[in-house]
Write a protein that holds these residues in place. Structure first.
Motif, mmCIF file in Angstrom:
data_model
loop_
_atom_site.group_PDB
_atom_site.id
_atom_site.type_symbol
_atom_site.label_atom_id
_atom_site.label_comp_id
_atom_site.label_asym_id
_atom_site.label_seq_id
_atom_site.Cartn_x
_atom_site.Cartn_y
_atom_site.Cartn_z
ATOM 1 N N CYS A 51 86.611 18.718 88.420
ATOM 2 C CA CYS A 51 85.928 19.995 88.608
ATOM 3 C C CYS A 51 85.626 20.648 87.252
ATOM 4 O O CYS A 51 84.511 21.103 87.005
ATOM 5 C CB CYS A 51 86.800 20.902 89.480
ATOM 6 N N VAL A 52 86.609 20.657 86.363
ATOM 7 C CA VAL A 52 86.419 21.239 85.026
ATOM 8 C C VAL A 52 85.414 20.408 84.230
ATOM 9 O O VAL A 52 84.551 20.950 83.535
ATOM 10 C CB VAL A 52 87.777 21.348 84.289
ATOM 11 N N TRP A 53 85.507 19.090 84.348
ATOM 12 C CA TRP A 53 84.572 18.197 83.657
ATOM 13 C C TRP A 53 83.137 18.496 84.100
ATOM 14 O O TRP A 53 82.220 18.574 83.287
ATOM 15 C CB TRP A 53 84.954 16.749 83.962
ATOM 16 N N THR A 54 82.947 18.682 85.405
ATOM 17 C CA THR A 54 81.618 18.982 85.951
ATOM 18 C C THR A 54 81.127 20.348 85.469
ATOM 19 O O THR A 54 79.960 20.500 85.082
ATOM 20 C CB THR A 54 81.642 18.933 87.488
ATOM 21 N N ALA A 55 82.012 21.349 85.468
ATOM 22 C CA ALA A 55 81.637 22.692 85.016
ATOM 23 C C ALA A 55 81.199 22.667 83.552
ATOM 24 O O ALA A 55 80.207 23.307 83.182
ATOM 25 C CB ALA A 55 82.803 23.663 85.209
ATOM 26 N N ARG A 56 81.907 21.918 82.727
ATOM 27 C CA ARG A 56 81.531 21.818 81.308
ATOM 28 C C ARG A 56 80.178 21.139 81.149
ATOM 29 O O ARG A 56 79.347 21.553 80.329
ATOM 30 C CB ARG A 56 82.597 21.041 80.527
ATOM 31 N N GLY A 57 79.951 20.083 81.922
ATOM 32 C CA GLY A 57 78.663 19.382 81.860
ATOM 33 C C GLY A 57 77.517 20.261 82.308
ATOM 34 O O GLY A 57 76.439 20.250 81.694
ATOM 35 N N GLN A 58 77.730 21.032 83.369
ATOM 36 C CA GLN A 58 76.677 21.930 83.853
ATOM 37 C C GLN A 58 76.374 23.018 82.837
ATOM 38 O O GLN A 58 75.221 23.388 82.636
ATOM 39 C CB GLN A 58 77.079 22.532 85.199
#
Length: 167
Positions: A51-58
């Motif tokens: 979830c954090v990885w996705t938020a950073r990518g977005q």
């Protein structure tokens, strides 16, 4: 006045009444200074890393989009306006770009908050930009992966086969 009581020695500059008031105030206020129980704890749900990885990518993608639009608008303003009008247009473009980047960072922080909620507030690793965006089979949690997930041909709960190295 010459008592040698330990309490009198500690509070030599204050009366017993003043010291007692401070002690009671500290005792009553101490729980308020500690905050809620469990506040600030981070979840250990398997979805947290992804979830954090996705938020950073977005956020990174949103910032790149902001920067590209600033560059495009800057060139357009430079060719369209002359003199002080051009400088004013460029200034407003920079402000709009800064606002765009600030919005991307605020969205990332909101996403981080969702990631720390139980079950990551419904996070789907197969969503666009998620760690399993391109998975055609199973998407399993994997602590050895930097994004917290791994695509796997076996079911995630298969005890004889594991796609996650060391997992």
């Amino acid at each position: 006045m010459g008592t040698n009581h330990w309490f009198d020695q500690i509070t030599a500059r204050y009366t017993r009444r003043q010291t007692l008031k401070v002690a009671v105030g500290i005792a009553l206020g101490w729980p308020l200074l500690q905050g809620r129980a469990g506040a600030g704890t981070i979840t250990t749900d398997a979805c947290f890393t992804g979830c954090v990885w996705t938020a950073r990518g977005q956020r990174a993608n949103a910032v790149i989009t902001c920067q590209k639009s600033m560059i495009s608008a800057g060139w357009l303003a430079g060719f369209s306006f002359v003199g002080l009008l051009g400088l004013g247009a460029v200034s407003s473009i920079i402000q709009a770009g800064d606002h765009c980047i600030d919005s991307a960072i605020l969205q990332e922080k909101a996403d981080f908050y969702d990631c720390s909620s139980p079950n990551c507030n419904g996070f789907d690793p197969k969503q666009s930009g998620g760690p399993c965006d391109g998975c055609s089979n199973n998407c399993c949690t994997c602590s050895a992966s930097t994004n917290g997930y791994i695509c796997c041909v076996f079911t995630c709960d298969d005890t004889e086969h594991s796609c996650c190295p060391g997992g």
